[in-house]
Design a protein around this motif. Structure first.
Motif, PDB file in Angstrom:
ATOM      1  N   GLY A 166       0.686  -1.047  -0.445  1.00 12.97           N
ATOM      2  CA  GLY A 166       0.198  -0.169   0.157  1.00 12.97           C
ATOM      3  C   GLY A 166       0.934   1.447   0.082  1.00 12.97           C
ATOM      4  N   ILE A 167       2.244   1.124  -0.299  1.00 11.10           N
ATOM      5  CA  ILE A 167       2.291   2.240  -0.180  1.00 11.10           C
ATOM      6  C   ILE A 167       3.587   3.124  -1.950  1.00 11.10           C
ATOM      7  N   LYS A 168       3.162   4.160  -2.058  1.00 11.97           N
ATOM      8  CA  LYS A 168       3.080   4.476  -3.302  1.00 11.97           C
ATOM      9  C   LYS A 168       4.287   4.696  -3.454  1.00 11.97           C
ATOM     10  N   ILE A 169       4.550   4.103  -5.049  1.00 12.07           N
ATOM     11  CA  ILE A 169       6.342   4.643  -4.957  1.00 12.07           C
ATOM     12  C   ILE A 169       6.711   5.504  -6.458  1.00 12.07           C
ATOM     13  N   THR A 170       7.497   6.099  -6.157  1.00 10.57           N
ATOM     14  CA  THR A 170       8.147   7.001  -7.903  1.00 10.57           C
ATOM     15  C   THR A 170       9.451   5.886  -8.081  1.00 10.57           C
ATOM     16  N   VAL A 171       9.514   5.602  -8.706  1.00  9.48           N
ATOM     17  CA  VAL A 171      11.610   5.494  -8.659  1.00  9.48           C
ATOM     18  C   VAL A 171      12.009   6.152  -9.810  1.00  9.48           C
ATOM     19  N   ALA A 172      12.794   7.206  -9.254  1.00  9.56           N
ATOM     20  CA  ALA A 172      13.593   7.658  -9.991  1.00  9.56           C
ATOM     21  C   ALA A 172      14.490   7.059 -10.307  1.00  9.56           C
ATOM     22  N   THR A 173      15.115   7.644 -11.627  1.00 14.84           N
ATOM     23  CA  THR A 173      16.092   7.040 -12.626  1.00 14.84           C
ATOM     24  C   THR A 173      16.985   7.757 -13.687  1.00 14.84           C
ATOM     25  N   THR A 174      17.391   7.107 -14.410  1.00 11.53           N
ATOM     26  CA  THR A 174      17.768   7.992 -15.694  1.00 11.53           C
ATOM     27  C   THR A 174      16.892   7.107 -16.825  1.00 11.53           C
ATOM     28  N   LEU A 175      17.040   7.979 -17.677  1.00 11.79           N
ATOM     29  CA  LEU A 175      16.045   8.223 -18.612  1.00 11.79           C
ATOM     30  C   LEU A 175      15.632   7.017 -19.341  1.00 11.79           C
ATOM     31  N   SER A 176      16.637   6.550 -19.868  1.00 13.33           N
ATOM     32  CA  SER A 176      16.721   5.271 -20.634  1.00 13.33           C
ATOM     33  C   SER A 176      16.761   4.004 -19.854  1.00 13.33           C
ATOM     34  N   ASN A 177      16.661   4.507 -18.543  1.00 17.40           N
ATOM     35  CA  ASN A 177      15.360   2.949 -16.945  1.00 17.40           C
ATOM     36  C   ASN A 177      14.148   3.008 -16.884  1.00 17.40           C
ATOM     37  N   ALA A 178      14.219   4.505 -17.538  1.00 13.08           N
ATOM     38  CA  ALA A 178      12.327   5.045 -16.747  1.00 13.08           C
ATOM     39  C   ALA A 178      11.655   4.366 -18.547  1.00 13.08           C
ATOM     40  N   LYS A 179      12.410   4.826 -19.370  1.00 11.31           N
ATOM     41  CA  LYS A 179      11.639   4.667 -20.590  1.00 11.31           C
ATOM     42  C   LYS A 179      11.229   3.032 -20.512  1.00 11.31           C
ATOM     43  N   GLN A 238      24.912  13.285 -11.485  1.00 12.85           N
ATOM     44  CA  GLN A 238      24.990  13.400 -10.039  1.00 12.85           C
ATOM     45  C   GLN A 238      24.747  15.763 -10.523  1.00 12.85           C
ATOM     46  N   ALA A 239      25.175  15.943 -11.324  1.00 10.28           N
ATOM     47  CA  ALA A 239      24.826  16.929 -11.410  1.00 10.28           C
ATOM     48  C   ALA A 239      23.676  17.889 -11.743  1.00 10.28           C
ATOM     49  N   SER A 240      22.488  16.505 -12.778  1.00 10.93           N
ATOM     50  CA  SER A 240      21.108  16.895 -13.481  1.00 10.93           C
ATOM     51  C   SER A 240      20.353  16.151 -12.380  1.00 10.93           C
ATOM     52  N   GLY A 241      20.875  15.323 -11.966  1.00 11.88           N
ATOM     53  CA  GLY A 241      20.004  13.833 -11.346  1.00 11.88           C
ATOM     54  C   GLY A 241      19.648  14.353  -9.529  1.00 11.88           C
ATOM     55  N   SER A 242      20.652  15.451  -9.397  1.00  6.61           N
ATOM     56  CA  SER A 242      20.924  15.844  -7.702  1.00  6.61           C
ATOM     57  C   SER A 242      19.287  17.232  -7.760  1.00  6.61           C
ATOM     58  N   LEU A 268      16.092  15.802  -8.972  1.00  3.77           N
ATOM     59  CA  LEU A 268      15.091  15.009  -7.852  1.00  3.77           C
ATOM     60  C   LEU A 268      14.952  16.015  -6.483  1.00  3.77           C
ATOM     61  N   THR A 269      15.751  16.929  -5.993  1.00  5.28           N
ATOM     62  CA  THR A 269      15.459  17.766  -5.312  1.00  5.28           C
ATOM     63  C   THR A 269      14.370  18.422  -5.271  1.00  5.28           C
ATOM     64  N   ARG A 270      14.161  19.034  -6.763  1.00  3.03           N
ATOM     65  CA  ARG A 270      12.756  19.592  -7.022  1.00  3.03           C
ATOM     66  C   ARG A 270      11.307  18.440  -7.261  1.00  3.03           C
ATOM     67  N   PHE A 271      12.171  17.768  -7.754  1.00  3.64           N
ATOM     68  CA  PHE A 271      10.733  16.873  -7.367  1.00  3.64           C
ATOM     69  C   PHE A 271      10.478  16.432  -6.395  1.00  3.64           C
ATOM     70  N   ILE A 321      20.995  15.186  -0.339  1.00  2.00           N
ATOM     71  CA  ILE A 321      19.136  15.541  -0.706  1.00  2.00           C
ATOM     72  C   ILE A 321      18.257  15.570   0.220  1.00  2.00           C
ATOM     73  N   THR A 322      18.569  13.209   0.886  1.00  8.04           N
ATOM     74  CA  THR A 322      17.362  13.737   2.425  1.00  8.04           C
ATOM     75  C   THR A 322      17.631  14.351   3.330  1.00  8.04           C
ATOM     76  N   THR A 323      19.814  14.898   3.718  1.00  5.58           N
ATOM     77  CA  THR A 323      20.004  15.927   5.093  1.00  5.58           C
ATOM     78  C   THR A 323      18.999  17.087   4.348  1.00  5.58           C
ATOM     79  N   GLN A 324      19.298  16.928   3.406  1.00  9.65           N
ATOM     80  CA  GLN A 324      18.898  18.672   2.828  1.00  9.65           C
ATOM     81  C   GLN A 324      17.500  19.207   3.023  1.00  9.65           C
ATOM     82  N   LEU A 325      16.930  18.111   3.057  1.00  9.47           N
ATOM     83  CA  LEU A 325      15.198  17.740   3.005  1.00  9.47           C
ATOM     84  C   LEU A 325      14.761  17.603   3.706  1.00  9.47           C
ATOM     85  N   GLY A 326      15.683  17.403   4.721  1.00  9.66           N
ATOM     86  CA  GLY A 326      15.387  16.873   6.033  1.00  9.66           C
ATOM     87  C   GLY A 326      14.488  15.633   5.935  1.00  9.66           C
ATOM     88  N   ILE A 327      14.636  15.078   4.769  1.00 12.67           N
ATOM     89  CA  ILE A 327      13.586  13.605   5.008  1.00 12.67           C
ATOM     90  C   ILE A 327      14.935  12.016   5.425  1.00 12.67           C
TER      91      ILE A 327
END
Ligand code: UDX
Length: 461
Positions: free
Chosen positions: A37-50, A89-93, A96-99, A122-128
């Motif tokens: 019952g958990i909602k999941i978003t898998v964040a990854t590279t475009l080729s993986n996501a496709k 790292q540059a694009s992904g972080s 992902l932070t924005r998302f 990211i977890t430290t910055q966003l406090g999650i």
């Protein structure tokens, strides 16, 4: 899944790394969480996501591309592997932070491949909350840890020293030639892999695709230092109860499987009569090794199903498929879970990637181990020396480290017909039961997953 359930569900983002061996367990774990019952978003590279979008249709799981590796170049783009890591790292972080910040459904936790060095920031910055997911065995982590301390010049955390753990092989640099450590040179890939321990220290949980009874002593030892949580094998338990059929929903495939013909072919074979040969996604066998394997299979009377990846096909001896038609089948990729679950498979010649190792154990298929690199050497050692569920086909002690056809053939025969083989089959059947027990409802791994969720939401249990 009804819309209402998705709206009420907690939201976890799963950050998956590149590579079949990394994506598979993360995706399998995502499905497990979604089934609770958990909602999941898998964040990854475009080729993986496709690729994942086309193979999955779980309404609780969505995919988010956080880095366009298609137009910006993947690992073969500018700067090679290191260039890819920097761009990811540059694009992904940033993405992902924005998302996470913008998402209407608040994100409770980021589960990230421990291999991704910037995830814990990211977890430290966003406090999650943050959970590092280590896609290899606990023993591998324990083996890498002293190297991490050496390479990163860290003082080891106070814990009993590595060699005193019973059950853990005393693998040191000379046993890990592929690390290049004996010469004192550390290639970027090794620096990257060892960097996972920075994530371990910062994570609220360190998740392992393993189960307590498989690596009992090592798990106990690691728990003294990190919040280690075993959640594997990530395969769903129902898979282990029945034959896996027509599964185009479960996995992720870097190559298109051409396995429909191989399942029909296996159907016509006797129980335990076929050797399955596969070296996973990362290993690229040299021509000499392929020739030795081909000779071992050709000279024997054993039926075989061999996965030779598209970029290895040209290394096969000319006319091999024609010569061996009737007793063997060569495919470029298959649905490995379906194959290992098939009654005709009697033995698995494997590179001993951690996923293949766990899958063989979970389906009770004895292994002839031909480890190529990194953790595969540790896994092979465990398969033969600790669990006694396989045999290592020893490589020649020269620079190339090819395993000769006679040695491969000897191990296949021993596993299929020898006294040792009988013992191996008995042991792997017991281990299979333990794997199933761990992931069944209220088994150790299932309980750990429930506890993990309930720590995010005390109302869950
Ligand atoms: C590598 C490492 O060896 C592994 O230990 C590490 O954790 C990740 O990187 P890989 O070489 O891909 O991974 O091997 P493995 O971990 O065994 O994963 C391969 C996956 O591909 C398995 O889940 C297997 O089921 C799947 N596979 C393989 C197929 O679905 N079809 C095939 O034909 C071959």
């Amino acid at each position: 899944m009804e819309q209402g359930r998705v709206e009420k569900a907690h939201h976890i983002v799963v950050l998956a790394d590149q590579g079949q061996g990394h994506i598979n367990p993360m995706l399998q774990f995502s499905k497990r969480l979604a089934s609770k019952g958990i909602k999941i978003t898998v964040a990854t590279t475009l080729s993986n996501a496709k690729s994942m979008k086309t193979t999955l249709s779980y309404s609780m799981i969505t995919f988010e591309s956080i880095y366009d590796d298609c137009s910006q170049g993947g690992v073969v783009g500018p700067g090679g592997f290191k260039g890819f890591l920097d761009r990811f790292q540059a694009s992904g972080s940033t993405n992902l932070t924005r998302f996470i910040l913008d998402h209407e459904h608040p994100v409770k936790c980021l589960v990230y491949d421990a291999n991704i060095p910037w995830a814990s920031k990211i977890t430290t910055q966003l406090g999650i909350a943050g959970a590092a997911f280590f896609t290899q065995s606990c023993a591998t982590a324990a083996t890498y840890y002293p190297m991490y301390c050496e390479v990163y010049e860290k003082t080891p955390l106070s814990m009993p020293s590595f060699p005193v753990i019973t059950g853990l092989p005393k693998l040191r640099f000379p046993n890990l030639p592929s690390l290049g450590c004996s010469t004192g040179r550390y290639p970027p890939i090794i620096i990257h892999i060892l960097g996972q321990f920075d994530n371990f220290g910062k994570a609220d949980w360190v998740l392992f695709n393993s189960f307590d009874k498989l690596e009992e002593e090592v798990v106990e030892w690691m728990k003294k230092v990190w919040n280690v949580v075993t959640i594997g094998p990530t395969l769903p338990s129902f898979y282990l109860d029945k034959r896996v059929e027509n599964d185009n929903e479960y996995g992720f495939n870097i190559h298109k499987p051409n396995s429909s013909n191989c399942m029909e072919w296996l159907d016509s074979k006797k129980t335990g009569s076929v050797v399955y040969v596969s070296f996973g996604s990362a290993a690229n066998l040299c021509a000499e090794q392929i020739t030795e394997l081909a000779d071992a299979l050709r000279q024997s009377n054993i039926m075989f199903l061999w996965v030779v990846k598209p970029d290895e096909q040209s290394k096969l001896p000319i006319d091999f498929s024609k010569e061996t038609s009737g007793k063997g089948l060569v495919v470029t990729w298959c649905s490995q879970l379906e194959v290992l679950a098939h009654h005709a498979i009697g033995c698995f010649i494997s590179h001993c990637g951690w996923n293949s190792t766990l899958e063989a154990i979970s389906f009770g298929v004895p292994i002839v181990a031909m480890p190529q690199i990194l953790d595969q050497i540790i896994n092979a050692h465990f398969l033969e020396k600790v669990w006694s569920v396989g045999l290592i086909a020893k490589a020649n002690e020269d620079e190339k480290g090819v395993t000769a056809s006679e040695e491969i053939y000897r191990c296949i025969r021993e596993v299929l017909e020898g006294e040792r083989g009988r013992e191996i089959r008995k042991n792997i059947t017991s281990l299979k039961e333990l794997a199933k027990e761990a992931i069944d409802t209220s088994g150790s791994s299932d309980k750990h997953i429930d506890e993990f969720i309930s720590q995010l939401d005390p109302a869950y249990l």
